[in-house]
Design a protein around this motif. Structure first.
Motif, PDB file in Angstrom:
ATOM      1  N   VAL A  24       0.796  -1.038   0.114  1.00 28.79           N
ATOM      2  CA  VAL A  24      -0.047  -0.052  -0.040  1.00 28.79           C
ATOM      3  C   VAL A  24       0.978   1.324   0.143  1.00 28.79           C
ATOM      4  CG1 VAL A  24      -1.455   1.385   1.166  1.00 28.79           C
ATOM      5  CG2 VAL A  24      -1.968  -0.952   0.944  1.00 28.79           C
ATOM      6  N   LEU A  25       1.839   1.456   0.890  1.00 32.12           N
ATOM      7  CA  LEU A  25       2.698   2.541   1.049  1.00 32.12           C
ATOM      8  C   LEU A  25       3.683   2.768  -0.366  1.00 32.12           C
ATOM      9  CD1 LEU A  25       4.002   2.045   4.790  1.00 32.12           C
ATOM     10  CD2 LEU A  25       2.229   3.683   3.643  1.00 32.12           C
ATOM     11  N   ALA A  26       4.041   1.518  -0.822  1.00 29.28           N
ATOM     12  CA  ALA A  26       4.934   1.560  -2.348  1.00 29.28           C
ATOM     13  C   ALA A  26       4.050   2.122  -3.185  1.00 29.28           C
ATOM     14  CB  ALA A  26       5.262   0.175  -2.453  1.00 29.28           C
ATOM     15  N   SER A  27       2.676   1.802  -3.299  1.00 34.41           N
ATOM     16  CA  SER A  27       1.738   2.278  -4.368  1.00 34.41           C
ATOM     17  C   SER A  27       1.301   3.856  -4.007  1.00 34.41           C
ATOM     18  CB  SER A  27       0.383   1.756  -4.051  1.00 34.41           C
ATOM     19  OG  SER A  27      -0.723   2.430  -4.872  1.00 34.41           O
ATOM     20  N   ASN A  28       1.402   4.319  -2.917  1.00 34.62           N
ATOM     21  CA  ASN A  28       1.389   5.687  -2.627  1.00 34.62           C
ATOM     22  C   ASN A  28       2.740   6.325  -2.974  1.00 34.62           C
ATOM     23  OD1 ASN A  28      -0.987   5.245  -1.300  1.00 34.62           O
ATOM     24  ND2 ASN A  28      -0.252   5.488   0.726  1.00 34.62           N
ATOM     25  N   ILE A  29       3.767   5.727  -2.740  1.00 35.51           N
ATOM     26  CA  ILE A  29       4.933   6.504  -3.379  1.00 35.51           C
ATOM     27  C   ILE A  29       5.045   6.510  -4.766  1.00 35.51           C
ATOM     28  CG2 ILE A  29       7.431   6.124  -3.216  1.00 35.51           C
ATOM     29  CD1 ILE A  29       7.378   5.235  -0.509  1.00 35.51           C
TER      30      ILE A  29
END
Length: 127
Positions: A24-29
Protein backbone atom coordinates in the motif's frame (compact mmCIF):
# COMPACT_ATOMS: atom_id res chain seq x y z
CA UNK A 1 2.42 -27.13 21.89
CA UNK A 2 -0.63 -24.91 21.29
CA UNK A 3 1.28 -21.92 22.70
CA UNK A 4 4.12 -22.41 20.22
CA UNK A 5 1.67 -22.66 17.31
CA UNK A 6 -0.09 -19.48 18.47
CA UNK A 7 3.25 -17.70 18.77
CA UNK A 8 4.29 -18.76 15.27
CA UNK A 9 0.88 -17.78 13.87
CA UNK A 10 1.17 -14.33 15.45
CA UNK A 11 4.51 -13.70 13.74
CA UNK A 12 3.20 -15.12 10.46
CA UNK A 13 0.17 -12.82 10.64
CA UNK A 14 2.42 -9.87 11.40
CA UNK A 15 4.58 -10.66 8.36
CA UNK A 16 1.56 -10.89 6.06
CA UNK A 17 0.12 -7.62 7.34
CA UNK A 18 3.49 -5.84 7.11
CA UNK A 19 3.84 -7.09 3.52
CA UNK A 20 0.34 -5.82 2.69
CA UNK A 21 1.12 -2.45 4.27
CA UNK A 22 4.41 -2.19 2.33
CA UNK A 23 2.47 -2.76 -0.90
CA UNK A 24 0.00 0.00 0.00
CA UNK A 25 2.77 2.43 0.95
CA UNK A 26 4.78 1.57 -2.18
CA UNK A 27 1.69 2.32 -4.27
CA UNK A 28 1.38 5.69 -2.55
CA UNK A 29 5.03 6.49 -3.29
CA UNK A 30 4.71 5.36 -6.90
CA UNK A 31 1.72 7.67 -7.39
CA UNK A 32 3.21 10.74 -5.71
CA UNK A 33 2.98 12.70 -8.98
CA UNK A 34 -0.41 11.37 -10.13
CA UNK A 35 -3.03 14.14 -10.07
CA UNK A 36 -6.00 13.27 -7.88
CA UNK A 37 -4.40 10.18 -6.32
CA UNK A 38 -5.48 9.64 -2.71
CA UNK A 39 -2.91 8.12 -0.35
CA UNK A 40 -4.14 4.95 1.41
CA UNK A 41 -3.09 3.19 4.60
CA UNK A 42 -4.48 1.03 7.39
CA UNK A 43 -4.08 0.78 11.13
CA UNK A 44 -1.62 -2.10 11.63
CA UNK A 45 -2.45 -2.55 15.33
CA UNK A 46 -6.16 -2.85 14.63
CA UNK A 47 -5.58 -5.21 11.70
CA UNK A 48 -3.30 -7.38 13.86
CA UNK A 49 -5.91 -7.58 16.60
CA UNK A 50 -8.46 -8.67 14.04
CA UNK A 51 -6.06 -11.23 12.54
CA UNK A 52 -5.47 -12.92 15.90
CA UNK A 53 -9.13 -12.69 16.89
CA UNK A 54 -8.88 -9.99 19.54
CA UNK A 55 -11.17 -7.45 17.87
CA UNK A 56 -14.07 -6.56 20.16
CA UNK A 57 -16.92 -6.97 17.69
CA UNK A 58 -17.17 -8.05 14.09
CA UNK A 59 -19.85 -7.45 11.52
CA UNK A 60 -21.09 -10.55 9.74
CA UNK A 61 -23.09 -8.91 6.96
CA UNK A 62 -22.46 -5.98 4.60
CA UNK A 63 -25.55 -4.17 5.91
CA UNK A 64 -24.47 -4.31 9.57
CA UNK A 65 -23.34 -1.06 11.15
CA UNK A 66 -19.55 -1.24 11.70
CA UNK A 67 -18.29 -0.92 15.25
CA UNK A 68 -15.31 1.25 16.10
CA UNK A 69 -13.06 -1.84 16.15
CA UNK A 70 -14.27 -3.18 12.81
CA UNK A 71 -14.30 0.22 11.14
CA UNK A 72 -10.57 0.81 11.66
CA UNK A 73 -9.28 -2.43 10.14
CA UNK A 74 -9.70 -1.71 6.42
CA UNK A 75 -7.89 0.56 4.01
CA UNK A 76 -8.56 4.20 4.64
CA UNK A 77 -7.44 7.46 3.14
CA UNK A 78 -4.55 9.36 4.70
CA UNK A 79 -5.30 12.94 5.67
CA UNK A 80 -2.56 15.18 4.19
CA UNK A 81 -0.84 17.81 6.29
CA UNK A 82 -0.23 19.97 3.19
CA UNK A 83 -2.77 19.17 0.45
CA UNK A 84 -1.61 19.76 -3.11
CA UNK A 85 -3.41 21.85 -5.71
CA UNK A 86 -3.95 18.87 -8.06
CA UNK A 87 -5.85 16.83 -5.44
CA UNK A 88 -3.02 14.37 -4.77
CA UNK A 89 -2.77 13.59 -1.04
CA UNK A 90 0.59 11.77 -1.14
CA UNK A 91 3.25 13.46 0.97
CA UNK A 92 6.44 11.78 -0.12
CA UNK A 93 8.37 12.36 3.12
CA UNK A 94 5.54 10.86 5.20
CA UNK A 95 5.18 7.85 2.91
CA UNK A 96 8.93 7.18 2.80
CA UNK A 97 9.15 7.38 6.58
CA UNK A 98 6.19 5.02 7.05
CA UNK A 99 7.60 2.63 4.43
CA UNK A 100 11.05 2.58 6.11
CA UNK A 101 9.57 1.98 9.56
CA UNK A 102 7.26 -0.75 8.29
CA UNK A 103 10.14 -2.45 6.43
CA UNK A 104 12.28 -2.40 9.57
CA UNK A 105 9.45 -3.93 11.60
CA UNK A 106 8.96 -6.57 8.87
CA UNK A 107 12.65 -7.52 9.14
CA UNK A 108 12.38 -7.68 12.95
CA UNK A 109 9.34 -9.97 12.79
CA UNK A 110 11.11 -12.17 10.26
CA UNK A 111 14.20 -12.47 12.49
CA UNK A 112 12.06 -13.33 15.53
CA UNK A 113 10.20 -15.99 13.58
CA UNK A 114 13.47 -17.45 12.23
CA UNK A 115 14.96 -17.59 15.74
CA UNK A 116 11.86 -19.29 17.10
CA UNK A 117 11.94 -21.89 14.31
CA UNK A 118 15.68 -22.44 14.80
CA UNK A 119 15.14 -22.97 18.52
CA UNK A 120 12.39 -25.48 17.87
CA UNK A 121 14.56 -27.30 15.33
CA UNK A 122 17.42 -27.54 17.85
CA UNK A 123 15.02 -28.79 20.51
CA UNK A 124 13.64 -31.47 18.18
CA UNK A 125 17.19 -32.60 17.28
CA UNK A 126 18.10 -32.66 20.98
CA UNK A 127 20.91 -30.12 20.69
Amino acid sequence: MVGVRDHLATHANALMLREKRNAVLASNIANAATPGFKARDFDFSQAMKQAVGEAELRTTHDRHIPTSAAAGTGLGYRQPLNPSMDGNTVELAVEQTEFSENSLRYQTSLQLLNRKISGLTRAIKGE
